[in-house]
Design an enzyme around this catalytic site. Structure first.
Site, PDB file in Angstrom:
ATOM      1  N   ASP A 123       0.856  -1.184   0.000  1.00  0.00           N
ATOM      2  CA  ASP A 123       0.000   0.000   0.000  1.00  0.00           C
ATOM      3  C   ASP A 123       0.891   1.233   0.000  1.00  0.00           C
ATOM      4  O   ASP A 123       1.917   1.262   0.677  1.00  0.00           O
ATOM      5  CB  ASP A 123      -0.872   0.018   1.265  1.00  0.00           C
ATOM      6  CG  ASP A 123      -2.057  -0.895   1.104  1.00  0.00           C
ATOM      7  OD1 ASP A 123      -2.544  -1.019  -0.040  1.00  0.00           O
ATOM      8  OD2 ASP A 123      -2.472  -1.504   2.096  1.00  0.00           O
ATOM      9  N   PHE A 179     -11.893  23.043   8.525  1.00  0.00           N
ATOM     10  CA  PHE A 179     -12.098  22.349   7.257  1.00  0.00           C
ATOM     11  C   PHE A 179     -13.403  21.579   7.317  1.00  0.00           C
ATOM     12  O   PHE A 179     -13.692  20.904   8.302  1.00  0.00           O
ATOM     13  CB  PHE A 179     -10.932  21.395   7.018  1.00  0.00           C
ATOM     14  CG  PHE A 179     -11.078  20.587   5.762  1.00  0.00           C
ATOM     15  CD1 PHE A 179     -10.606  21.079   4.548  1.00  0.00           C
ATOM     16  CD2 PHE A 179     -11.684  19.335   5.791  1.00  0.00           C
ATOM     17  CE1 PHE A 179     -10.727  20.333   3.398  1.00  0.00           C
ATOM     18  CE2 PHE A 179     -11.807  18.592   4.638  1.00  0.00           C
ATOM     19  CZ  PHE A 179     -11.328  19.094   3.439  1.00  0.00           C
ATOM     20  N   ARG A 225     -14.470  22.398   1.672  1.00  0.00           N
ATOM     21  CA  ARG A 225     -13.145  21.926   1.248  1.00  0.00           C
ATOM     22  C   ARG A 225     -12.120  23.044   1.385  1.00  0.00           C
ATOM     23  O   ARG A 225     -11.206  23.180   0.578  1.00  0.00           O
ATOM     24  CB  ARG A 225     -13.198  21.373  -0.179  1.00  0.00           C
ATOM     25  CG  ARG A 225     -14.037  20.098  -0.250  1.00  0.00           C
ATOM     26  CD  ARG A 225     -14.369  19.687  -1.666  1.00  0.00           C
ATOM     27  NE  ARG A 225     -13.179  19.427  -2.441  1.00  0.00           N
ATOM     28  CZ  ARG A 225     -13.062  19.705  -3.733  1.00  0.00           C
ATOM     29  NH1 ARG A 225     -14.073  20.254  -4.379  1.00  0.00           N
ATOM     30  NH2 ARG A 225     -11.961  19.435  -4.385  1.00  0.00           N
ATOM     31  N   LYS A 261      -7.318  28.607   2.674  1.00  0.00           N
ATOM     32  CA  LYS A 261      -6.505  27.701   1.860  1.00  0.00           C
ATOM     33  C   LYS A 261      -7.344  26.460   1.598  1.00  0.00           C
ATOM     34  O   LYS A 261      -8.181  26.075   2.416  1.00  0.00           O
ATOM     35  CB  LYS A 261      -5.201  27.352   2.568  1.00  0.00           C
ATOM     36  CG  LYS A 261      -5.346  26.428   3.787  1.00  0.00           C
ATOM     37  CD  LYS A 261      -3.974  25.998   4.265  1.00  0.00           C
ATOM     38  CE  LYS A 261      -4.000  24.668   5.020  1.00  0.00           C
ATOM     39  NZ  LYS A 261      -4.564  24.709   6.349  1.00  0.00           N
ATOM     40  N   ASP A 303      -9.904  -6.077   3.024  1.00  0.00           N
ATOM     41  CA  ASP A 303      -8.638  -6.674   2.598  1.00  0.00           C
ATOM     42  C   ASP A 303      -8.660  -8.191   2.749  1.00  0.00           C
ATOM     43  O   ASP A 303      -7.806  -8.884   2.215  1.00  0.00           O
ATOM     44  CB  ASP A 303      -7.472  -6.141   3.441  1.00  0.00           C
ATOM     45  CG  ASP A 303      -7.062  -4.746   3.024  1.00  0.00           C
ATOM     46  OD1 ASP A 303      -7.272  -4.421   1.839  1.00  0.00           O
ATOM     47  OD2 ASP A 303      -6.538  -4.013   3.872  1.00  0.00           O
TER      48      ASP A 303
END
Lengths: 701, 199, 553
Positions: free
Chosen positions: A322, A390, A395, A409, A540
């Site tokens: 990964d 945020f 976003r 930002k 997984d």
């Protein structure tokens, strides 16, 4: 070593930046230390193993034991000094072999004892269906029982958190003291019996029957109990058994030949010859090598569910890694501030820093740090300012200062919309800079401000995935070993490629979904390749089960741990590389000692054959190139050497032969020189030295 | 169990196969070669026989036993019962350290040296060792050489005449390395007999 | 020309010839075994014996076919010998006694061609032709079929199919052995090898005695005797007999014939597994051992140690003048390193160490280059052992040509490498323990032990040559050696086929940098080393009491 991860918002759940920021583990695979005192401590076990029922598992050593019994009986009848000395050394040969195994097992026992302490007779607080609590012994718990654990409780069995969140001390298993968080739902719901709840309260559904818990299995594994021979070990045992039979035939049929030649041999001498010829060195050390190999994994906090998996690790031809956490540090970091539209770089840095002061994510902190390091901008107080956090919707994040200045930002499109909404301008070169950062795999964060009612874009922060140091070299090594690395990432292909290039992996799978991973594994396996991968999440699990070596992170879900054939207690995905190396080292040690063992026979023949037939064919004395003193001393020296070499090689068997990742050819050449040629030469020297010593014994020399 | 039934089923196939192959390889093939031999290589196919006075007196390829002073002697032969028995080819099979062979070699050496009036050191190895087939048609040029004087004297010929005959009947290896040079004793003795008028 | 130079030139020419021929010939053989088309005569033959040439066999059926065919062959050959006096071309030969007939039947069916008898006084012309010559072809073809089945095991993936035994046998015979034998027979014929059906010729010798010269279809048998690495000649003296091997040229030609198939099969192997370099590696290992043995043999024969040879001044006992010390050893090494067993000189009379080399050549398992087919599969088995040990040493589950060498493969391989040494050692041990065995010995001392050791080595490895001083025509030796030949041939063959089946069913592992490179010089060296060390360790005690003791007397 690594700290067990704790949850942080910005990273993938199972990956803590602290643990991943550590440099990749050192290169050389070292084994555990060998302490000569272990020999003494294991002596009682070595004697216990003389039981023929346990000896028969090693055909080679069983033959030696039978020979020892035979010579003992015969020597009682004849009672010569030479006979008794041979008898003693034959028994020592058997004993030394048992000692090797006992020492290897002993090292696991120590670890098992520690584990057992964790497995105290804890009481469980069983939650009955009617909602009442009942105190029952932990050993009476069955699958699907539900228990409650509160701060201070030992978790009574393996299970899954179905309610609540708690910090848990797993040091009993992992040896790491930092607590970890366990909570219901998601990928961090597994708890292990024997670990301790430090705070809060969780409700756990038991997932294992008594005696089959993770802790039980772990104890069994480290003790080597019920250890099954691995496929290669079985194949090697077959080869050794057939060599033993060949030498047995050679020695048995030597008697009529000797009779024809006019010099019948005593059974004691024939047994001595046989024991010297059959591959006792590798026969004695074979099981110790296997146990020690598993032990080396345990020392690295990896639990292999079977030796087969360890061997498979040596055969792996493809590693699936990964990206996040394994190849990169897991969090992106700011590396540059790029001004746009005529603003100054310092302004961008200052604005970015201001906007990030309240941002506790690693990315945010990296912006603050970069600004400080590069432009010497000290972190300022945000007194009176209001922080804009945020959100997934906006976003963006930022800060509104008391003087009315607003700084934002965020993603380029989001910031652009904000600027436009406030009638600001977006400099022409913004898009260019943003695209350029994206094309190199970086993440652009656009910084804008609104001052005096006018919004404008100041610049762009270049965030980058930071590839761990030293990885490129490791991948180069892996390539030399013939192992391809494939990076798995959810990033878009462009980003993925940039990181893949930087890290030096051979290939990547971008925008990967679990089913893509599965398909990749199937495709590689169809081509005959062996796949190793790490995983933690429930999604997984199928891939972990399909992979030939599936290393589940200890922090992972029970499903993942069940599906994999190894569990890494440190939950450090980079360790896969070490596992591969340990697997290889295990096989190499066996191969090297087999070669050594067989090569040894040459010298023993030169010692024994002339000694046996010197009387009838004095010409054969020409073969006595070691110039051994007498026939008795020659035979005895060979037997003593044969026994001592076992002891001498125990440390090597436990440690494993030195291994450096290199091509197969280079490795073969090196091992052939050391263990092949060395195996031919060493006994000439050893036997001669022993002969020099024992020829002083009256009646031998 | 399946292996046994499979075996039984294949036995029939095996027999049919063997019979067909026996006809092909055991009859057609050798007889075809035989026909070619009898048409194209008649002399070789029938044993490279030497005829003299209407009789078969030998084969160019098979040695004969000679004794007495007037003949060139062949190598010792270990064929059963009598030397140079054409139906019992073979060597002595005595080992290199066998005392019996040591004795034989020494006796032969002394005998050859005595008969030919040469020192033992001049006796070449082929003169004192039995050949592999026991039918060796050749002796080494060295062995022929030490016999020249004796044979010349016994046949009333000059050594030079005899030496010329020897040279004539020395087979040189093709290309110089395919084998060793050898003097064909039967042909040499036949030529000798013709020269000295006894045949 | 000095004998030393002659020897060097002979070896050089032989090596050159083989080097030129092996690739095209190996490719040709690969085509024979992979082509989809049948020849007209083959189609006719398949109909006649009722075989479907397109049907594929798994390893068990392939092995069953082989065993069935061999049983039929042994019975047929046994009956032919027992009944020869009643059949045409009997030339006055009596029926062969039962123990001898059993021994010979087994001997020729197993490609051993051990001969307890003198051909010229025991076997009728019909027995020689329809019995022995036929088996010279077929036993060689059986060996090649097994080798090809093993090669297919490496080459094929995830299948049970190893080919069809009857098709492989037919093609080997009709497309390889028969045409080459025919040409070779004519060449031999032209150079003096006889081919007639006449009764023995009566010769009135110059010295006034009578001599009888044998006849027979020798050229046709000689060709396949060498080409099929059989070794069973029509005459007792075998290729030392001037009618079998009349000149220095035929000598070299016969050596070439007995080496050409075994030294070309590695190329066939390389072609069929799709990697010529793998074939070259096998070839190189064979070549290294062969050249080493040749050099060692020449060295000891030219030096001629040993009391008798020193007294004679040269190692010419048991050697023909036309061949000498320069041409004989090359044949001796080549015949014992293949499973031929033809001799152009008497190995028993070689120097002690020279004789030891012939024994050692055989105990290597006759793999350098070995018999037709058996050499290739023997060397591949050793390669598997080498790969196993080397594979462990590079840290991977050993694999050869992408096929994993696991427990099942090792079990089969271990049994294979166990079989022949067990037969040799037990046979020789038994013979030396029994008076029935000891009383046949001719030479005293260690050489006597060598005779017995040689006999069982030769029989178990299907060579057929002998330290012929041993009187092997006794019920004990006929039976014991017969059994040694039987087990020494068919047990390994069945194991090889089982291995082939196991390999064919596997999915190959792709090659990576971590894969042991079995085409590298390093591996070639290791393979040759494994062959020599395994054989050396197994037989050192026996050799020490035989040739080595004699050589150091």
């Amino acid at each position: 070593m690594t700290r067990t991860p704790t949850r942080t918002g910005a990273t993938r759940p199972h990956l803590a930046p602290e643990s991943l920021a550590l440099p990749v583990a050192p290169h050389r695979i070292s084994g555990g230390l060998f302490d000569p005192r272990q020999l003494v401590r294991s002596l009682p076990d070595a004697f216990r193993k003389l039981d023929p029922r346990s000896m028969v598992k090693s055909p080679v050593m069983f033959v030696v034991e039978v020979g020892a019994v035979l010579t003992t009986i015969l020597t009682i009848a004849t009672s010569t000094l030479f006979g008794w000395l041979i008898v003693v050394w034959l028994w020592l040969t058997v004993l030394f072999a048992n000692l090797a195994e006992a020492v290897a097992e002993g090292r696991g026992k120590a670890q098992a004892d520690t584990l057992r302490r964790a497995k105290t007779e804890a009481e469980a607080r069983l939650l009955r269906p009617d909602g009442k609590e009942e105190r029952v012994p932990a050993t009476s718990l069955h699958v699907d029982d539900v228990v409650i654990c509160e701060a201070g409780d030992l978790i009574p069995g393996d299970g899954e958190v179905i309610d609540g969140i708690a910090s848990v001390d797993e040091s009993a298993i992992t040896g790491e003291s930092a607590p970890v968080i366990r909570e219901s739902g998601g990928d961090r719901s597994a708890v292990t019996g024997g670990t301790k709840v430090l705070s809060d309260r969780i409700v756990v559904r038991i997932t294992s029957e008594p005696g089959e818990t993770f802790l039980d299995r772990m104890i069994a594994l480290v003790e080597g109990a019920g250890r099954q021979k691995t496929p290669n070990e079985i194949a090697l045992t077959i080869l050794l058994a057939s060599l033993t039979i060949i030498f047995l035939l050679a020695v048995v049929t030597l008697q009529p030949m000797a009779g024809y030649s006019g010099q019948q041999q005593s059974v004691v001498v024939l047994v001595a010859l046989l024991v010297c010829l059959i591959p006792t060195t590798i026969g004695a050390l074979l099981s110790a090598i296997g146990i020690a190999g598993m032990d080396r994994l345990v020392q690295r906090n990896v639990l292999a569910m079977s030796g087969r998996a360890v061997e498979a690790a040596g055969d792996v031809s493809t590693l699936l890694l990964d990206k996040t956490g394994t190849i990169t540090l897991g969090a992106r970091q700011a590396v540059d501030f790029l001004p746009v539209g005529g603003s100054r770089r310092e302004d961008v840095a200052a604005a970015a820093q201001l906007a990030s002061l309240a941002d506790e994510t690693p990315e945010g902190r990296s912006i603050v740090v970069l600004a400080k390091e590069k432009y010497d901008l000290r972190g300022r107080e945000l007194t009176g300012a209001s922080v804009i956090p945020f959100t997934a919707e906006t976003r963006m994040s930022g800060v509104d200062q008391p003087d009315g200045r607003e700084i934002r930002k965020g993603a380029a499109s989001a910031v652009a919309r904000w600027v436009q909404r406030h009638n600001g301008t977006i400099p022409r070169d913004t898009a260019e800079v943003v695209d350029e950062i994206s094309s190199t795999g970086g993440t652009p964060l656009v910084v804008a401000e609104r001052r005096d009612g006018k919004a404008q874009v100041l610049g762009v922060i270049h965030l980058k995935d930071i590839v761990k140091e030293g990885l490129r070299d490791r991948f180069d090594d892996l390539r030399a070993m013939g192992i391809r690395t494939i990076m798995i990432t959810g990033d878009n292909p462009l980003t993925a490629k940039a990181i893949a290039d930087e890290a030096g992996v051979d290939d990547f799978l971008a925008e990967a979904k679990p089913e893509d991973k599965m398909a990749l594994i199937r495709r590689e396996q169809e081509g005959g390749k062996l796949i190793a991968m790490t995983g933690d999440g429930t999604n997984d699990a199928p891939a972990l089960a399909a992979a030939d070596v599936g290393v589940a992170m200890n922090t992972g879900t029970p499903a993942a741990k069940e599906a994999g054939n190894m569990v890494d207690l440190d939950s450090n995905p980079t360790k896969l590389i070490e596992i591969v190396e340990i697997g290889k080292q295990l096989l190499i040690t066996r191969g090297a000692l087999t070669t050594f063992s067989i090569a040894n026979d040459v010298a023993k023949y030169f010692a024994i054959i002339p000694a046996m037939f010197a009387a009838v064919y004095p010409g054969l004395g020409a073969l006595n190139i070691m110039r051994l003193a007498t026939p008795e001393s020659a035979i005895l020296s060979a037997v003593i050497f044969n026994a001592l070499v076992i002891i001498a090689l125990i440390p090597l068997a436990l440690r494993g032969v030195r291994y450096r990742p290199t091509s197969a050819s280079a490795m073969l050449r090196r091992n052939l020189w050391i263990y092949g040629l060395g195996g031919i030469i060493a006994p000439f020297i050893g036997i001669k030295l022993i002969d020099l010593l024992i020829s002083h014994i009256p009646g031998i020399g | 169990m399946t292996a046994v039934t499979a075996l039984l089923r294949q036995l029939g196939t095996g027999l049919r196969f063997l019979l067909v192959m026996t006809v092909l390889l055991g009859l057609i093939y050798p007889l075809a070669v035989w026909a070619i031999g009898q048409i194209g290589f008649r002399d070789q196919a029938n044993g490279s026989l030497i005829h003299s006075n209407g009789q078969v007196v030998g084969s160019q390829l098979i040695g004969q036993e000679f004794s007495g002073t007037r003949w060139f002697h062949s190598r010792p032969s270990a064929t059963a019962t009598t030397p140079y028995d054409g139906l019992a080819s073979g060597g002595s099979n005595l080992g290199p350290t066998n005392p019996e062979l040591v004795k034989l070699v020494k006796e032969r050496k002394a005998e050859v040296a005595r008969q030919n009036g040469v020192p033992e050191s001049a006796v070449p190895p082929d003169a004192v060792t039995a050949s592999a087939s026991g039918l060796d048609p050749h002796i080494s040029p060295a062995y022929a050489d030490i016999q020249v004087n004796r044979v010349a004297r016994a046949n009333g010929l000059s050594p030079a005449q005899v030496r010329a005959l020897v040279a004539q009947h020395t087979d040189h290896p093709s290309l110089g390395f395919l084998g060793e040079p050898g003097v064909n004793v039967v042909e040499l003795n036949l030529a000798l007999a013709r020269l000295s008028g006894t045949r | 020309m000095s004998p030393g130079l002659t020897a060097v030139l002979l070896v050089a020419v032989l090596v050159t010839l083989l080097a030129v021929v092996h690739r095209p010939f190996g490719d040709y053989m690969a085509w024979v075994y992979t082509s989809e088309k049948d020849l007209k005569v083959e189609r006719w033959l398949y109909r006649a014996v009722r075989v479907n040439p397109r049907s594929q066999q798994g390893w068990t059926i392939y092995a069953a076919s082989l065993v069935a065919f061999s049983i039929v062959s042994v019975l047929f050959l046994y009956l032919l010998q027992r009944l020869q006096s009643f059949l045409p071309w009997s030339v006055g030969m009596k029926p062969v006694p039962p123990d001898g007939a059993f021994n010979t039947a087994v001997s020729f069916v197993t490609n051993t061609n051990w001969q307890w008898y003198s051909g010229e006084s025991t076997m009728s012309y019909l027995t020689q032709m329809a019995g022995l010559t036929v088996q010279n072809f077929l036993s060689a073809a059986v060996g090649m079929a097994v080798a090809i089945a093993l090669v297919r095991g490496f080459a094929r993936r995830k299948t049970r199919e190893l080919g069809n035994f009857w098709v492989d046998l037919t093609r080997t015979t009709l497309r390889i052995l028969l045409p080459l034998s025919f040409v070779a027979a004519i060449i031999l014929l032209a150079n003096g090898v006889i081919q007639n059906l006449a009764d023995p010729t009566t010769v009135h010798t110059l010295a006034g005695a009578t001599q009888h010269l044998p006849g027979g279809n020798v050229a046709s048998q000689e060709a396949i005797k060498d080409l099929g690495t059989n070794g069973g000649g029509p005459f007792n003296a075998n290729s030392a007999h001037p009618f079998e091997n009349p000149t220095g040229f035929t000598n070299l030609f016969e050596i070439f014939l007995l080496l050409v198939i075994p030294f070309s099969l590695p190329a066939t192997f390389g072609r069929m597994v799709g990697n010529l370099k793998q074939g070259y590696a096998i070839l190189a290992a064979m070549g290294v051992i062969w050249i080493g043995a040749v050099v060692a043999m020449y060295a000891v024969e030219f030096a001629h140690p040993g009391a008798a040879l020193q007294a004679a001044g040269g190692a010419l006992e048991g050697k023909e003048t036309r061949l000498g010390v320069s041409s004989s050893p090359l044949f001796a090494v080549s015949t014992t390193l293949t499973s031929t067993g033809a001799v152009n000189s008497m190995h028993s009379s070689y120097t002690a160490l020279g004789g030891g080399i012939t024994i050692f050549d055989m105990v290597l398992g006759e793999v350098a280059p070995g018999g037709t087919g058996s050499g290739l599969y023997g060397m591949l088995i050793l390669a598997v052992v080498a790969v196993f040990v080397a594979g462990l040493m590079v840290g991977r589950t050993p694999e050869y040509l992408g096929k994993k060498i696991g427990a099942r493969e090792m079990k089969l391989v271990s049994l294979y490498i166990l079989t022949t040494p067990a037969l040799v050692l037990m046979g020789a041990g038994l013979a030396l323990a029994l008076s029935a065995g000891r009383s046949s010995i001719l030479n005293p001392g260690p050489h006597g032990l060598s005779e017995v050791l040689y006999a069982f080595t030769s029989a178990s490895n299907n060579n057929g040559s002998a330290f012929a001083g041993l009187s092997a025509n006794t019920p004990f030796y006929n039976t014991a050696l017969g059994l040694a030949m039987l087990f020494g041939r068919f047990v390994p063959m069945v194991l090889v086929l089982a291995l082939a089946g196991s390999l064919a069913s596997q999915k190959p592992v792709p090659e990576t940098a971590g894969t042991l490179r079995t085409q590298s010089p390093l591996f070639v060296g290791m393979l040759a080393g494994v062959a020599i060390i395994v054989a050396g360790l197994t037989f050192f005690p026996a050799l020490a009491l035989g040739p080595i003791a004699e050589g150091l007397l």
